[in-house]
Design an enzyme around this catalytic site. Structure first.
Site, PDB file in Angstrom:
ATOM      1  CG  ASP A  64     -31.806  29.835 -13.228  1.00 26.64           C
ATOM      2  OD1 ASP A  64     -31.269  28.714 -13.239  1.00 26.64           O
ATOM      3  OD2 ASP A  64     -31.437  30.780 -13.952  1.00 26.64           O
ATOM      4  CG  ASP A  72     -20.508  35.013   0.229  1.00 26.55           C
ATOM      5  OD1 ASP A  72     -20.277  35.059   1.452  1.00 26.55           O
ATOM      6  OD2 ASP A  72     -19.639  34.718  -0.616  1.00 26.55           O
ATOM      7  CG  HIS A  96     -27.951  28.414 -14.484  1.00 23.45           C
ATOM      8  ND1 HIS A  96     -29.015  29.267 -14.624  1.00 23.45           N
ATOM      9  CD2 HIS A  96     -27.109  28.679 -15.514  1.00 23.45           C
ATOM     10  CE1 HIS A  96     -28.838  30.013 -15.709  1.00 23.45           C
ATOM     11  NE2 HIS A  96     -27.689  29.681 -16.259  1.00 23.45           N
ATOM     12  CG  ASN A 188     -24.399  31.602 -24.227  1.00 24.68           C
ATOM     13  OD1 ASN A 188     -24.588  32.803 -24.232  1.00 24.68           O
ATOM     14  ND2 ASN A 188     -23.974  30.953 -23.168  1.00 24.68           N
ATOM     15  CB  ALA A 199     -33.696  38.076 -25.261  1.00 24.09           C
ATOM     16  CB  VAL A 204     -37.854  41.487 -23.016  1.00 23.09           C
ATOM     17  CG1 VAL A 204     -36.743  40.738 -22.288  1.00 23.09           C
ATOM     18  CG2 VAL A 204     -39.215  40.953 -22.596  1.00 23.09           C
TER      19      VAL A 204
END
Length: 373
Positions: A64, A72, A96, A188, A199, A204
């Site tokens: 990414d 955290d 991101h 999206n 995908a 996958v």
């Protein structure tokens, strides 16, 4: 020239105003508020699932924009790499990658404080590329996948849509052949119309999204390749500079499913990657029309069932009756045998052979998996 996959950055649209850093004077209040705002934790019964397993011993690669060492998250952050330059991946000027990593493995700080990931004891392997500068292409993602496999990743979480370059296809298939669980965003709307690559690659886990009511998220792409869905709307996570962010998109859902895969791999360390995927689909909560459908796939992931159900292993079918993936994708989509049943997780490239093996998937009329007590 390969199609750019910089659009992957928009799959999880970060809020324009970030929540204050975890090190600010009001840090405790901010951390408590963020945890409460992580609605997907209660929706998925994460606390109960983490009493069963917390992801210890599993490495999840996150190709990414890099991953910032957020308070955290930093305890679970391994040194990684920058495939387009120098550095170890622990840097993120975009947010991101840090958001995705936090959804997978944030550990928070104290009871009920800070962001919490699905698998808070899993390790994150950050792989940074020039996506942050708008210069990435499919081959950079391929290099990231190759590096992840070489460095023993158990799960690879791809919150991006890319062009299916020859190198990227080879890298994804090599990862699957190396027993790595690969999870990827479906894409999206309105930018994407069809389920994107990787995908759409057989093997996958293709992830779509739902909202806080468990209904199809309008931003999520639909299609015969969808395997499972997870929360994708108003998802809070970690961000760069020790801040928090809120985002919407199938990227977040993908990271959540990658965390689920980490839990399964941790509890069942000898389970092959394909069986990990099978556990996720076989135990998913059916939504929409009975059986698999193009909006929800096999359903919403059920973490507790995936960790406890008595799921029979996938069975083998004769290769001679299996249609090629490209043919199956155009086939009958009834509730009993769907295109994705032939063309996705149940399909393996036979080692040394030139044909595809299909392992039987759960069908609509099958009894639900038994829960081990």
């Amino acid at each position: 020239m390969h199609r750019s996959f910089t659009r992957g950055l928009t799959l999880f649209t970060l809020a324009s105003s970030l929540i204050a850093p975890a090190t600010s004077p009001s840090a405790a209040d901010d951390r408590g508020r963020v945890r409460k705002d992580q609605w997907h934790l209660a929706f998925l019964h994460v606390e109960k699932a983490q009493q069963i397993n917390d992801g210890v011993g599993v490495v999840v690669a996150v190709p990414d924009t890099g991953v910032y060492p957020h308070p955290d998250l930093k305890d679970n952050l391994l040194p990684g790499t920058d495939v387009s330059g120098s550095g170890d991946g622990r840097d993120d000027g975009n947010g991101h990658g840090t958001s995705m990593a936090g959804l997978i493995a944030a550990h928070g700080d104290g009871k009920g404080l800070g962001a919490l990931g699905i698998a808070p004891k899993a390790k994150v392997l950050p792989i940074r590329s020039r996506l942050i500068d708008g210069e990435g292409d499919a081959d950079e993602l391929a290099a990231s996948i190759e590096w992840a496999v070489t460095h023993q990743a158990d799960v690879i979480s791809v919150s991006a849509v890319a062009g299916a370059s020859v190198r990227l296809q080879r890298a994804i298939r090599s990862a699957l052949a190396a027993n790595v669980v690969v999870v990827a965003s479906a894409g999206n709307r309105p930018e994407d119309v069809l389920v994107g690559y990787p995908a759409s690659e057989p093997g996958v886990i293709a992830v779509g999204g739902v909202d806080r009511h468990g209904l199809h998220a309008q931003i999520s792409v639909t299609g015969p390749e969808i395997d499972v869905v997870a929360p994708a709307v108003d998802i809070y996570s970690t961000s760069y500079g020790g801040k928090y962010s809120k985002g919407t998109g199938t990227s977040g859902a993908t990271a959540i499913v990658a965390g689920a895969a980490a839990l399964i791999r941790s509890k069942y360390p000898d389970l092959p990657a394909q069986e990990v995927a099978h556990r996720l689909t076989a135990t998913a909560i059916d939504k929409g029309p009975p059986g698999r459908d193009d909006e929800y796939g096999y359903g919403v992931i059920d973490l507790v069932a995936a960790l406890t159900a008595d799921v029979p292993p996938l069975g083998f079918e004769s290769p001679s009756v299996t249609a090629p993936a490209s043919t199956a994708a155009r086939g009958n989509r009834d509730g009993n045998s769907t295109a994705r049943g032939l063309a996705t997780l149940g399909v393996l490239l036979a080692a040394g052979g030139g044909y595809l093996l299909w392992r039987r998937r759960r069908r609509a009329e099958d009894p639900p998996p038994r829960i081990s007590r």
